[in-house]
Design a protein around this motif. Sequence first.
Motif, PDB file in Angstrom:
ATOM      1  N   LEU A 293       0.821  -1.207   0.000  1.00  0.00           N
ATOM      2  CA  LEU A 293       0.000   0.000   0.000  1.00  0.00           C
ATOM      3  C   LEU A 293       0.856   1.257   0.000  1.00  0.00           C
ATOM      4  N   GLU A 294       1.956   1.221   0.725  1.00  0.00           N
ATOM      5  CA  GLU A 294       2.859   2.366   0.712  1.00  0.00           C
ATOM      6  C   GLU A 294       3.427   2.589  -0.697  1.00  0.00           C
ATOM      7  N   GLN A 295       3.761   1.465  -1.330  1.00  0.00           N
ATOM      8  CA  GLN A 295       4.252   1.598  -2.704  1.00  0.00           C
ATOM      9  C   GLN A 295       3.169   2.153  -3.615  1.00  0.00           C
ATOM     10  N   PHE A 296       1.917   1.703  -3.380  1.00  0.00           N
ATOM     11  CA  PHE A 296       0.814   2.225  -4.185  1.00  0.00           C
ATOM     12  C   PHE A 296       0.630   3.717  -3.915  1.00  0.00           C
ATOM     13  N   ALA A 297       0.720   4.106  -2.648  1.00  0.00           N
ATOM     14  CA  ALA A 297       0.577   5.526  -2.334  1.00  0.00           C
ATOM     15  C   ALA A 297       1.677   6.342  -3.006  1.00  0.00           C
ATOM     16  N   TYR A 298       2.878   5.778  -3.034  1.00  0.00           N
ATOM     17  CA  TYR A 298       3.971   6.494  -3.704  1.00  0.00           C
ATOM     18  C   TYR A 298       3.688   6.617  -5.203  1.00  0.00           C
ATOM     19  N   VAL A 299       3.244   5.522  -5.783  1.00  0.00           N
ATOM     20  CA  VAL A 299       2.933   5.543  -7.216  1.00  0.00           C
ATOM     21  C   VAL A 299       1.799   6.516  -7.496  1.00  0.00           C
ATOM     22  N   ALA A 300       0.739   6.463  -6.599  1.00  0.00           N
ATOM     23  CA  ALA A 300      -0.403   7.341  -6.807  1.00  0.00           C
ATOM     24  C   ALA A 300      -0.017   8.804  -6.678  1.00  0.00           C
ATOM     25  N   SER A 301       0.920   9.078  -5.751  1.00  0.00           N
ATOM     26  CA  SER A 301       1.292  10.469  -5.518  1.00  0.00           C
ATOM     27  C   SER A 301       2.315  10.991  -6.522  1.00  0.00           C
ATOM     28  N   HIS A 302       2.988  10.090  -7.216  1.00  0.00           N
ATOM     29  CA  HIS A 302       4.023  10.538  -8.148  1.00  0.00           C
ATOM     30  C   HIS A 302       3.731  10.064  -9.580  1.00  0.00           C
ATOM     31  N   ASP A 303       3.728   8.756  -9.781  1.00  0.00           N
ATOM     32  CA  ASP A 303       3.631   8.213 -11.138  1.00  0.00           C
ATOM     33  C   ASP A 303       2.267   8.464 -11.765  1.00  0.00           C
ATOM     34  N   LEU A 304       1.171   8.345 -10.951  1.00  0.00           N
ATOM     35  CA  LEU A 304      -0.156   8.514 -11.537  1.00  0.00           C
ATOM     36  C   LEU A 304      -0.541   9.987 -11.657  1.00  0.00           C
ATOM     37  N   GLN A 305      -0.048  10.794 -10.738  1.00  0.00           N
ATOM     38  CA  GLN A 305      -0.434  12.200 -10.749  1.00  0.00           C
ATOM     39  C   GLN A 305       0.037  12.905 -12.031  1.00  0.00           C
ATOM     40  N   GLU A 306       1.255  12.603 -12.477  1.00  0.00           N
ATOM     41  CA  GLU A 306       1.803  13.321 -13.630  1.00  0.00           C
ATOM     42  C   GLU A 306       1.040  13.034 -14.927  1.00  0.00           C
ATOM     43  N   PRO A 307       0.811  11.744 -15.301  1.00  0.00           N
ATOM     44  CA  PRO A 307       0.015  11.518 -16.523  1.00  0.00           C
ATOM     45  C   PRO A 307      -1.412  12.011 -16.392  1.00  0.00           C
ATOM     46  N   LEU A 308      -1.960  11.940 -15.128  1.00  0.00           N
ATOM     47  CA  LEU A 308      -3.325  12.415 -14.935  1.00  0.00           C
ATOM     48  C   LEU A 308      -3.390  13.928 -15.150  1.00  0.00           C
ATOM     49  N   ARG A 309      -2.367  14.631 -14.660  1.00  0.00           N
ATOM     50  CA  ARG A 309      -2.348  16.077 -14.905  1.00  0.00           C
ATOM     51  C   ARG A 309      -2.240  16.387 -16.398  1.00  0.00           C
ATOM     52  N   LYS A 310      -1.463  15.541 -17.129  1.00  0.00           N
ATOM     53  CA  LYS A 310      -1.351  15.753 -18.578  1.00  0.00           C
ATOM     54  C   LYS A 310      -2.698  15.562 -19.256  1.00  0.00           C
ATOM     55  N   VAL A 311      -3.374  14.474 -18.874  1.00  0.00           N
ATOM     56  CA  VAL A 311      -4.688  14.213 -19.476  1.00  0.00           C
ATOM     57  C   VAL A 311      -5.629  15.352 -19.175  1.00  0.00           C
ATOM     58  N   SER A 312      -5.639  15.790 -17.896  1.00  0.00           N
ATOM     59  CA  SER A 312      -6.544  16.872 -17.521  1.00  0.00           C
ATOM     60  C   SER A 312      -6.178  18.171 -18.239  1.00  0.00           C
ATOM     61  N   SER A 313      -4.881  18.472 -18.337  1.00  0.00           N
ATOM     62  CA  SER A 313      -4.461  19.730 -18.976  1.00  0.00           C
ATOM     63  C   SER A 313      -4.798  19.739 -20.464  1.00  0.00           C
ATOM     64  N   PHE A 314      -4.506  18.617 -21.140  1.00  0.00           N
ATOM     65  CA  PHE A 314      -4.730  18.599 -22.596  1.00  0.00           C
ATOM     66  C   PHE A 314      -6.216  18.549 -22.920  1.00  0.00           C
TER      67      PHE A 314
END
Length: 525
Positions: A293-314
Amino acid sequence: MQSKPSYTEGAFSGWTTRRWLRTGVATAAVVLAVLGSLGGWATWRTSQVTADLVGRRSPALIQAMRVEQALVNQETGVRGYGLSGRSDFLQPYAQGVRDEKAALGRLRPLVEGDPEAAADLAEVEKLAGTWQRRIARPVSAASAGDAVKLATDRATEGKKSFDALRHAMTRQQAQLEGERAAAARELRQAETLRNWMFAVIAVLIVLLAVLVSEGLRRGITGPLSRLGSQARDVAGGRFDLSFTGTGPADLRRLADDVESMRRRLVEELQVSEEARQLVDEQAEDLKRSNTELEQFAYVASHDLQEPLRKVSSFTQLLQRRYGGQLDERADQYISFAVDGANRMQNLINDLLAFSRVGRVHNDHRAVDLEEIVSRVLDDLSVTVEETGAEITHDPLPTVVGDPTQLGTLWQNLLSNAVKFRSPDHAPHIHISAAQDGDTWEFAVSDNGIGIAAEFQEKVFIIFQRLHTKDAYPGTGIGLAMCKKVVEFHGGSIGIDPDYKLGTRVVFTLPAAGTEPASEEREPQP
């Protein structure tokens, strides 16, 4: 189980501790009663002999001697008056008569029941009466001249008569002296018997006490001591040690019961050990799951946030640049994409905040809730102004907790109270606080749409929503977050079912100076 000792077998094997004690007490009582009776008889016998010696034998001898002294005084007075004719010689005679009468009056009762002493007294009185009748009274009653002539004529008879009287009194005193000596010897024998008897009684009492003590040691205290020692050994970890009962039947039954309990405990310990091993395995799995879960939280806070921001921005850029240039369905699809990306980003942020409770922020200290609520109201000032909400509160105390988590708690509770307002009137929200021992009980009451009774438990479950996102925006994590924060601080939270004017959320927090139970727990991810 080992075989019982031989003293518990046979006719007495079924005797209980109570029966042994009753029998022992009864036997001891009989023995003590017999010894007491013998001691009492010896004391009574000594008292009787002492009373006979002091109250009868010695006084009798003394009174006999006084009778003799009185008669000698009479003889001296009569003889002096008969020789000289002087009347002053009659005074000893008269005093002797009075003393004789008094002494005889005390002597007669003392010799009653003693034939020999009574016979001696009768002989003395007879001879004294003869001498007084023939010599003493005639001479003392005559005139001076006649008294001299009469005394001279009867001198030989008088001497012979008084000598016989003197011999009789000597025999009487010898007899009384012998009886007194015999009584003294009897007294010494009685005292010796009494002393020996009390010595024997003392020895027998000591022996009885030793027997009782030894009986108690072997029959009760010894078996109990062995049973206690075995129990301590088992309590110390020697669970394979069996209990062996000795002594009376009830103590043996007690040992059997304790042995049954030991076997049951061994069985329960085996089950407990298996359960512990299972818990250890589950704890290891949970630890591994927490790591994931900690690894998931790290991924969610870093790896998922960046592509999600790209999708939202574009998608937002696409909406601004090409909105209205495509057909209506394309605009609708772009709007759905933008909304979904924004909701996904809010959901991830809320999940991250939920997972950080008790893990990231865990700084327990005294927190002034007046300051916390004031800061939250400042953050909600725009929403409060737009909705016309009125928020009041009681004087708020200082509690123990993490300031960041408590700020999140009040932010969610107050924003929910404003969000779920009634369309008919402006929201009115009141915060109450009351201390109960080491805890503070808080209530956030509003006049909003309320929560139906069947949903008052479900609203604290993560992602549980009672309305669509179009009616009331949000991710459904707010009250779940509140529950996790309150329980992490050692409190409880719930909906007041008796409040009908809207919704009242009631929760507790530890007062300042109270060590929260949650601080002793391992922070959860």
